[in-house]
Enzyme design. Structure first.
Site, PDB file in Angstrom:
ATOM      1  N   GLN A   1     103.391 107.633 -51.339  1.00  0.00           N
ATOM      2  CA  GLN A   1     102.486 108.133 -50.600  1.00  0.00           C
ATOM      3  C   GLN A   1     101.259 108.486 -51.114  1.00  0.00           C
ATOM      4  OE1 GLN A   1     103.183 108.748 -46.994  1.00  0.00           O
ATOM      5  NE2 GLN A   1     100.767 109.202 -47.342  1.00  0.00           N
TER       6      GLN A   1
ATOM      7  N   ASP B   1     101.174 118.578 -44.095  1.00  0.00           N
ATOM      8  CA  ASP B   1     102.297 117.761 -43.974  1.00  0.00           C
ATOM      9  C   ASP B   1     103.192 118.720 -43.077  1.00  0.00           C
ATOM     10  OD1 ASP B   1     104.450 115.913 -43.855  1.00  0.00           O
ATOM     11  OD2 ASP B   1     104.992 116.344 -46.189  1.00  0.00           O
TER      12      ASP B   1
END
Ligand code: CP
Ligand code: NVA
Length: 307
Positions: A135, A223
């Site tokens: 990521q 997140d």
């Protein structure tokens, strides 16, 4: 036999190695955009083992392998003998006889290390509770496409302390990024991550105030407040509410600041619609770059350093 080239955490690499992978990612992306196809991994088979759900990681690795001429095999952890207590090490020894590389999403990072330790073929970390290195390679590629070098840039992380944050800590140390973390004490870094933060030295700061962290930042990241495997769900929403990224918080950053989120997003919790759908958000570029960054990671694992 030489040891396989695993991709487990960003800490395992030098800045030059990661820079090289990013250069390969950019080149492969440009070729894909021109409609060119490579056969760099022709006839190679990647086994993809998922103990947990995935959209981006699964699809981007699958498509990436196909675009490079290779093939993939999807295996859900609960359909394998792993679910009936076959060891990770025995699984690795067997898989090494069949396929050419393994990408795995598994919560326990030590399980990943056990698998990699016994494997004769490259193992790629597709997310553990400890790290999500694929990521962050895509995130860095995305930042640099929009704003140039990440070196010296100020990046703010706001919210829960999790695997994506850990990989950003590792990346910030390597790339010379000023990384400011704002997490509530209750959901702050665990001991392993605290040690990484200390090791990163002056590059990384840890606090609890989101306003302070985002001040004049070039990039704001958040997140989900509840990661896969988190069990203490009930109080998170209340405690993390002051960390929601909304237009007020974005307004404290540099006027050209970008917004990133690895997705999936929980709109209205960690980020508002206005921000994630707004002009500063690059979340879908970030998702796209999973494909290109991972093609470069696959090339690295298969011993290809230039394309
Ligand atoms: N960002 C990310 O890893 O997404 P998935 O869980 O959908 O793979
Ligand atoms: N931190 C999140 C990332 C999901 C891609 C999780 O671990 O669930």
């Amino acid at each position: 036999m030489s040891s396989p080239r695993h991709f487990l955490t960003l800490e395992d690499f030098s800045e030059d190695q990661l820079r090289n992978m990013l250069a390969v990612a950019n080149e492969l992306k440009a070729r894909t955009k021109r409609g060119e196809r490579d056969e760099l991994l022709r006839h190679k088979v990647l086994a993809m083992i998922f103990e947990k759900q995935s959209t981006r990681t699964r699809v981007s690795f699958d498509v990436g392998m196909r675009q490079l001429g290779g093939e993939t095999m999807f295996l859900s952890g609960d359909s394998m003998q792993l679910a009936r207590e076959e060891t990770l090490a025995d699984t690795a020894r067997v898989m090494s006889r069949y396929v050419d590389a393994i990408m795995i999403r598994i919560l326990d990072h030590d399980d990943l290390l056990d698998l990699a330790g016994a494997s004769d073929i490259p193992v790629i970390n597709g997310l553990t509770r400890r790290a999500h290195p694929c990521q962050v390679m895509a995130d860095i590629q995305t930042f640099e496409e929009h704003r140039g070098s990440i070196k010296g840039a100020t990046v703010a992380w706001v919210g829960d302390a999790n695997n994506v944050l850990a990989s950003w800590v590792h990346a910030s140390k390597l790339f010379g990024t000023r990384f400011r973390i704002a997490c509530p004490d209750e959901y702050g870094p665990d001991q392993a991550l605290l040690a990484d933060i200390r090791e990163a030295g002056a590059h990384v700061t840890l606090g609890e105030d989101p306003h302070e962290a985002v001040k004049d930042a070039d990039l704001i990241i958040t997140d989900t407040w509840v990661s896969m495997g988190d069990t203490d769900v009930s109080d998170r929403r209340k405690t993390l509410k002051p960390y929601r990224v909304d237009t007020n918080l974005m307004g404290l950053a540099d006027k050209d600041a970008l917004f990133m989120h690895c997705l999936p997003a929980h709109r209205g919790d960690e980020v508002t619609d206005e921000v994630i759908d707004g002009p500063q958000s690059v979340v879908f570029d970030e998702a796209e770059n999973r494909l290109h960054a991972q093609k470069a990671i696959l090339c690295y694992c298969f011993g290809i350093d230039t394309v």
